[in-house]
Motif scaffolding. Structure first.
Motif, mmCIF file in Angstrom:
data_model
loop_
_atom_site.group_PDB
_atom_site.id
_atom_site.type_symbol
_atom_site.label_atom_id
_atom_site.label_comp_id
_atom_site.label_asym_id
_atom_site.label_seq_id
_atom_site.Cartn_x
_atom_site.Cartn_y
_atom_site.Cartn_z
ATOM 1 N N THR A 76 19.920 -41.268 -5.236
ATOM 2 C CA THR A 76 19.219 -40.295 -4.950
ATOM 3 C C THR A 76 18.206 -40.768 -4.149
ATOM 4 O O THR A 76 17.704 -40.374 -3.074
ATOM 5 C CB THR A 76 19.002 -39.435 -5.927
ATOM 6 N N PHE A 77 17.226 -41.764 -4.917
ATOM 7 C CA PHE A 77 15.943 -42.279 -4.356
ATOM 8 C C PHE A 77 15.978 -43.525 -3.356
ATOM 9 O O PHE A 77 14.763 -44.125 -3.151
ATOM 10 C CB PHE A 77 15.209 -42.463 -5.588
ATOM 11 N N HIS A 78 17.310 -44.035 -3.092
ATOM 12 C CA HIS A 78 17.508 -45.241 -2.424
ATOM 13 C C HIS A 78 17.504 -44.795 -0.896
ATOM 14 O O HIS A 78 18.604 -44.687 -0.509
ATOM 15 C CB HIS A 78 18.510 -46.124 -2.803
ATOM 16 N N ARG A 79 16.516 -44.894 0.035
ATOM 17 C CA ARG A 79 16.685 -44.053 1.351
ATOM 18 C C ARG A 79 15.700 -45.129 2.450
ATOM 19 O O ARG A 79 15.014 -45.840 1.978
ATOM 20 C CB ARG A 79 15.914 -42.733 1.201
ATOM 21 N N TYR A 80 15.968 -44.724 3.770
ATOM 22 C CA TYR A 80 15.050 -45.541 4.583
ATOM 23 C C TYR A 80 14.947 -44.285 5.690
ATOM 24 O O TYR A 80 15.532 -43.211 5.855
ATOM 25 C CB TYR A 80 15.877 -46.524 5.110
ATOM 26 N N GLU A 81 13.987 -44.703 6.881
ATOM 27 C CA GLU A 81 13.690 -43.860 7.853
ATOM 28 C C GLU A 81 13.081 -44.548 9.163
ATOM 29 O O GLU A 81 12.186 -45.504 8.660
ATOM 30 C CB GLU A 81 12.864 -42.735 7.463
ATOM 31 N N LEU A 82 13.817 -44.468 10.280
ATOM 32 C CA LEU A 82 13.076 -44.949 11.288
ATOM 33 C C LEU A 82 12.308 -43.966 12.097
ATOM 34 O O LEU A 82 12.832 -42.912 12.515
ATOM 35 C CB LEU A 82 14.232 -45.628 12.109
ATOM 36 N N ALA A 83 10.945 -44.257 12.248
ATOM 37 C CA ALA A 83 10.089 -43.305 12.942
ATOM 38 C C ALA A 83 9.623 -44.202 14.291
ATOM 39 O O ALA A 83 10.171 -45.087 14.667
ATOM 40 C CB ALA A 83 8.927 -43.070 12.235
ATOM 41 N N LYS A 84 8.852 -43.196 14.948
ATOM 42 C CA LYS A 84 8.431 -43.729 16.249
ATOM 43 C C LYS A 84 7.771 -44.908 16.317
ATOM 44 O O LYS A 84 7.900 -46.035 17.055
ATOM 45 C CB LYS A 84 7.508 -42.758 17.010
ATOM 46 N N GLU A 85 6.950 -45.372 15.133
ATOM 47 C CA GLU A 85 5.839 -46.641 15.069
ATOM 48 C C GLU A 85 6.267 -47.384 13.840
ATOM 49 O O GLU A 85 5.697 -48.481 13.877
ATOM 50 C CB GLU A 85 4.659 -46.109 15.136
ATOM 51 N N ASP A 86 7.235 -47.199 12.992
ATOM 52 C CA ASP A 86 7.409 -47.798 11.908
ATOM 53 C C ASP A 86 8.770 -47.418 11.343
ATOM 54 O O ASP A 86 9.259 -46.504 11.763
ATOM 55 C CB ASP A 86 6.310 -47.641 10.781
#
Length: 162
Positions: A76-86
């Motif tokens: 549930t808490f193992h996640r990732y995210e690709l944003a514009k700067e990081d």
């Protein structure tokens, strides 16, 4: 206070990989305990070795069982995210942490795939910076390759803007 979760979850197949890894840990721990008990029986006959081995086996089994039971929470808490700067990594179910890696700090990206990941058709990305490396393990192969390519393109854009 509510801890915000990142948007990208891992595929459900990562739970099977974690279970297989858990099983390997359990077999190795029990094998070591069995060797220790066997050495007590045949060689030394020291009582401290016997009780020490029983304590080792008991603690190991308890810790590994807790680890096994917490796999759904880990997922549930193992996640990732690709944003514009990081690129952000999130992990932990009791002690949660979110790590943000600025794209301009990324030096290179590797893909890796062990036997359990390969069986589930999953792959991992290893993002290297000057200080450390960050892992996103358990992405579907196509998703991992697309994410790698997307990060490389974003790094090029950031480098061109500087």
């Amino acid at each position: 206070m509510n801890y915000p979760l990142l948007s990208q979850k891992m595929p459900v197949a990562i739970k099977r990989v974690w279970r297989k890894t858990w099983l390997c840990k359990m077999v190795v721990a029990l094998f070591i305990g069995g060797l220790s008990l066997g050495s007590y029986q045949f060689f030394w006959h020291h009582q401290w070795l016997f009780y020490g081995t029983l304590i080792y086996l008991g603690l190991t089994v308890i810790i590994l069982l807790i680890d096994f039971l917490l796999i759904p929470y880990r997922y549930t808490f193992h996640r990732y995210e690709l944003a514009k700067e990081d690129l952000a990594f999130q992990q932990g179910f009791i002690f949660r942490s979110t790590t943000y890696v600025p794209l301009q700090r990324i030096q290179h990206i590797e893909t890796e795939q062990g036997p359990f990941l390969r069986q589930e058709n999953l792959m991992g990305l290893v993002i290297h910076t000057a200080a450390t490396k960050h892992r996103i393990l358990g992405l579907e192969v196509q998703t991992a390759q697309q994410l790698r390519q997307q990060i490389i393109e974003m790094i090029r854009q950031v480098a061109d803007d500087v």
